[in-house]
Design an enzyme around this catalytic site. Sequence first.
Site, mmCIF file in Angstrom:
data_model
loop_
_atom_site.group_PDB
_atom_site.id
_atom_site.type_symbol
_atom_site.label_atom_id
_atom_site.label_comp_id
_atom_site.label_asym_id
_atom_site.label_seq_id
_atom_site.Cartn_x
_atom_site.Cartn_y
_atom_site.Cartn_z
ATOM 1 N N ASP A 22 60.243 41.261 45.429
ATOM 2 C CA ASP A 22 58.908 41.483 44.857
ATOM 3 C C ASP A 22 58.536 42.935 44.515
ATOM 4 O OD1 ASP A 22 59.011 39.050 46.146
ATOM 5 O OD2 ASP A 22 57.243 39.379 47.376
ATOM 6 N N GLU A 201 51.938 32.683 48.077
ATOM 7 C CA GLU A 201 52.385 34.043 48.382
ATOM 8 C C GLU A 201 51.817 35.017 47.349
ATOM 9 O OE1 GLU A 201 56.765 33.327 50.354
ATOM 10 O OE2 GLU A 201 56.752 33.489 48.197
HETATM 11 C C1 FRU Z 1 57.737 36.546 48.029
HETATM 12 C C2 FRU Z 1 57.981 36.896 49.494
HETATM 13 C C3 FRU Z 1 56.697 37.394 50.114
HETATM 14 C C4 FRU Z 1 57.208 38.219 51.265
HETATM 15 C C5 FRU Z 1 58.460 38.833 50.683
HETATM 16 C C6 FRU Z 1 59.561 39.036 51.675
HETATM 17 O O1 FRU Z 1 58.877 36.571 47.253
HETATM 18 O O2 FRU Z 1 58.482 35.760 50.175
HETATM 19 O O3 FRU Z 1 55.805 36.370 50.503
HETATM 20 O O4 FRU Z 1 56.281 39.187 51.675
HETATM 21 O O5 FRU Z 1 58.888 37.963 49.662
HETATM 22 O O6 FRU Z 1 60.603 39.770 51.117
#
Ligand code: FRU
Length: 480
Positions: A22, A201
């Site tokens: 992300d 998320e």
């Molecule tokens: C989304 C996610 C978020 C988390 C991160 C962990 O892709 O699952 O919810 O904070 O990636 O790398």
Amino acid sequence: PPATPQYRPAYHFTPAAHWMNDPNGMVYYQGTYHLFFQYYPKGMVWGPMHWGHATSPDMVRWQEQPIALYPDSLGYIFSGSAVVDANNTAGFGKNAMVAIFTHHDPKGEKAGTSTYQHQSLAYSLDGGKTWQKYAQNPVLKNPGIKDFRDPKVSWHAPSKQWVMTLATLDRITFYSSPNLKDWTKLSEFGEKLGAHGGVWECPDLFPLTLNGKTYWVLIVNLNPGGPNSGSATQYFVGQFDGKTFTPLNDKTKWADYGPDEYAGVTWNNTGNRRLFLGWMSNWEYANQVPTSPWRSAMTTPRELGLRQVGSEIYLTSQPAAELRNITGKTTTLQNVTAKEPTDLTARLNSSTDKHRLTLSTNQLASFELVMSNAAGEELVLGYDQAANQYFIDRSKAGKNSFSPKFVGRAVAPRLSTAVGTELTLYFDAASVELFADQGLTVMTSIFFANKPLTAIKLRSAEGITFQQISSTPLTTEAAS
Ligand code: FRU
């Protein structure tokens, strides 16, 4: 210089090496766009998360910076946001850059507790170069919700408070704070609204105006459960009064229908412009894609807006104007009619796989645009009138055996009711992003052709005329 590795994009951000997911902490400050990102600097698959860091004058030409945040005794550094604390509300210093992120405690997770994700702070007093963690982390403790993460914080001017939009399992929870340290719960949203094929998320909340009226857009990333399987970005349009988000209706809408835009959120601090960037992959196969020595790229930067179609208000995403900084010489063809398969490669001077193609027609009909190479690999995209859908079909576009979940053909509804359209396609070494109808329908797809796809053909059984087709090479290398 060493040869560019296969699939290294020309103008999409990738770390030089290792795993990325992300985008995090996107904030504009003193002429620089900051991009932090979920990063595992010791491996090619997801692992203990850090915040990597990159900077850019224009969101297109990126310079990777030293890692900003390392895991610590409270856990890994998961996704979150960053603000510039102009009024020193937190007391770290005037104009401190403050990151608000999730601490993820892998020991708590292994032990089977449900309280292993908390929100924490870090701050930088030198414009994002070096970072300190706040000594009293976490600032928002887990109340007993297993998935409790990805805080997006911004200043809500009307109520003069910081607002945190947090993903809390199957809903969004809003919090407020005067100082980024003390947080009070405001409200919850979405338990029974929108798409729930997976966990919620990476949310975002921001205002946009349409015809002089302000609306609030709530972005909620979802994994899995996206329209073309796996990870995707849904959104709601409504009102936010400083306490509660109220959607205009309960229609599920998607910011990008393709398989490969996820965790997309927007920059803080960019005035009236609302600029969006996503991770250009999908959890269904992100850990297996055949690139090396890095894994994953970000999407192009996109400028968001609102548009009304019938009684619905939709989010639009258009390639950010800054992408013009990397354009070469455009070749334009007028009045191209395709009924028989029509090869445009020579007429468009097409010799690179990194380019922008725009096609405009005042009478949209079914057609296929075929990008191919001498090895016979084909990426096929276009419009299917009977289904009223745009599509991208990568099933013959190269490597795909690395995962059975790497879906071949992705479709997206056409939302516009106009007779004509303009399609803009951004191609890079291993990706295409389709923007249709001035950003009403967007699709992002990655693919792994064994040789660059530089040949361009059009097919249309019914026949279609494009009043204009233009091709522009894209490069971030200095013009000679
Ligand atoms: C989304 C996610 C978020 C988390 C991160 C962990 O892709 O699952 O919810 O904070 O990636 O790398």
